[in-house]
Design a protein around this motif. Structure first.
Motif, PDB file in Angstrom:
ATOM      1  N   VAL A 190       0.633  -4.974   0.109  1.00 37.42           N
ATOM      2  CA  VAL A 190       2.665  -4.468   0.843  1.00 37.42           C
ATOM      3  C   VAL A 190       2.363  -5.800   0.445  1.00 37.42           C
ATOM      4  O   VAL A 190       2.790  -6.934   0.327  1.00 37.42           O
ATOM      5  N   ARG A 194       6.681  -2.683   1.251  1.00 32.79           N
ATOM      6  CA  ARG A 194       6.545  -1.909   0.970  1.00 32.79           C
ATOM      7  C   ARG A 194       4.783  -1.899   0.156  1.00 32.79           C
ATOM      8  O   ARG A 194       4.698  -3.056  -0.103  1.00 32.79           O
ATOM      9  N   THR A 196       2.289  -0.985  -2.731  1.00 33.24           N
ATOM     10  CA  THR A 196       2.298  -1.352  -3.823  1.00 33.24           C
ATOM     11  C   THR A 196       0.867  -0.857  -4.852  1.00 33.24           C
ATOM     12  O   THR A 196       1.353  -0.735  -5.493  1.00 33.24           O
ATOM     13  N   GLY A 228       4.515   5.462   0.985  1.00 29.47           N
ATOM     14  CA  GLY A 228       4.834   4.181   1.722  1.00 29.47           C
ATOM     15  C   GLY A 228       4.583   4.112   2.931  1.00 29.47           C
ATOM     16  O   GLY A 228       4.517   3.080   4.375  1.00 29.47           O
TER      17      GLY A 228
END
Length: 258
Positions: A190, A194, A196, A228
């Motif tokens: 994260v 978000r 990733t 997400g």
């Protein structure tokens, strides 16, 4: 000639014996380097020989890289507190057939040895040479990550892998979710709030499960990054794996603060 008195002879004999003992003691060296081994003395414990140093004062959980072996990957996760290993667990280990018995016997011993030694300098478990080698390799990578995090001043305060990815970045491992066909466990990166990257550490294996996992897991990984969140659709034909994936992903996100 007059015979010696019996008492006098006894006294002289005793004096000669005492003199001989004193002479022998005076010839014995002050110390005997081989005496410990000759007496069967044990070597110092591994922890005393190879203490875990330089780990910093951080506390948290760090996951080592998965080490491939002839019978399957081995991956170790450590809990580090006050610069010491307080818990070790294998999040991946060989499974299936004879491997189940070997893993069940060897992994708890390796976990205890890692905590006791405080380093990756531990002995292989008899009958589990490959698993032991993979365990040590993954354990060392976890220790290296913990040391790097401590050296950078970031510590391992997060329940992350300790990769030191930078401020605002966390690598978090979710709980292993049990399914009808085996455990599913997810590790998520994260950054900036978000997702990733997502990596599946455990998924059902053996027989048809190999095909289902190979098809479903990459889709679930991509869906998690795109969404997400853990609110993603199940993959058709992989209902149980999808449910376990979402459960483990949610537990990782909970640790990241949602």
């Amino acid at each position: 000639m007059r015979k010696s008195h019996p008492v006098r002879r006894a006294v002289l004999a005793g004096a000669a014996t005492v003199s001989g003992i004193v002479l022998l003691l005076s010839l014995k060296p002050a110390s005997d380097p081989g005496s410990a081994s000759a007496a069967g003395g044990a070597a110092p414990p591994v922890a005393a020989q190879s203490p875990q140093g330089g780990r910093g004062a951080g506390a948290g959980t760090v996951t080592g890289d998965a080490a491939g072996t002839q019978y399957g990957p081995v991956q170790v996760r450590l809990t580090v507190s006050g610069g010491k290993i307080t818990k070790a667990e294998a999040v991946q280990a060989p499974e299936g057939g004879q491997s189940d018995r070997v893993t069940a016997d060897a992994v708890p011993k390796l976990n205890r040895a890692a905590v006791a030694a405080g380093s990756a300098d531990i002995d292989a478990v008899s009958g589990a040479t490959y698993t032991s080698a993979g365990y040590v390799k993954s354990l060392q990578s976890a220790l290296d990550k913990a040391a790097a995090a401590a050296g950078s001043g970031s510590g391992a305060a997060e329940e992350g892998s300790g990769t030191g990815a930078g401020q605002g970045t966390q690598v978090l491992t979710g709980d292993a979710a049990q399914t009808q066909y085996g455990p599913v466990q997810v590790r998520v990166t994260v950054s900036g709030g978000r997702i990733t990257d997502v990596e599946t550490l455990q998924a059902p294996r053996g027989g048809r499960s190999d095909q289902v996992t190979a098809d479903a897991v990459p889709r679930l990984d991509r869906a998690a990054v795109a969404a997400g969140t853990a609110d993603i659709d199940a993959v058709s034909g992989a209902t149980y794996t999808s449910a376990g994936y979402k459960q483990s992903l949610q537990s990782a996100l909970d640790r990241a603060g949602g």
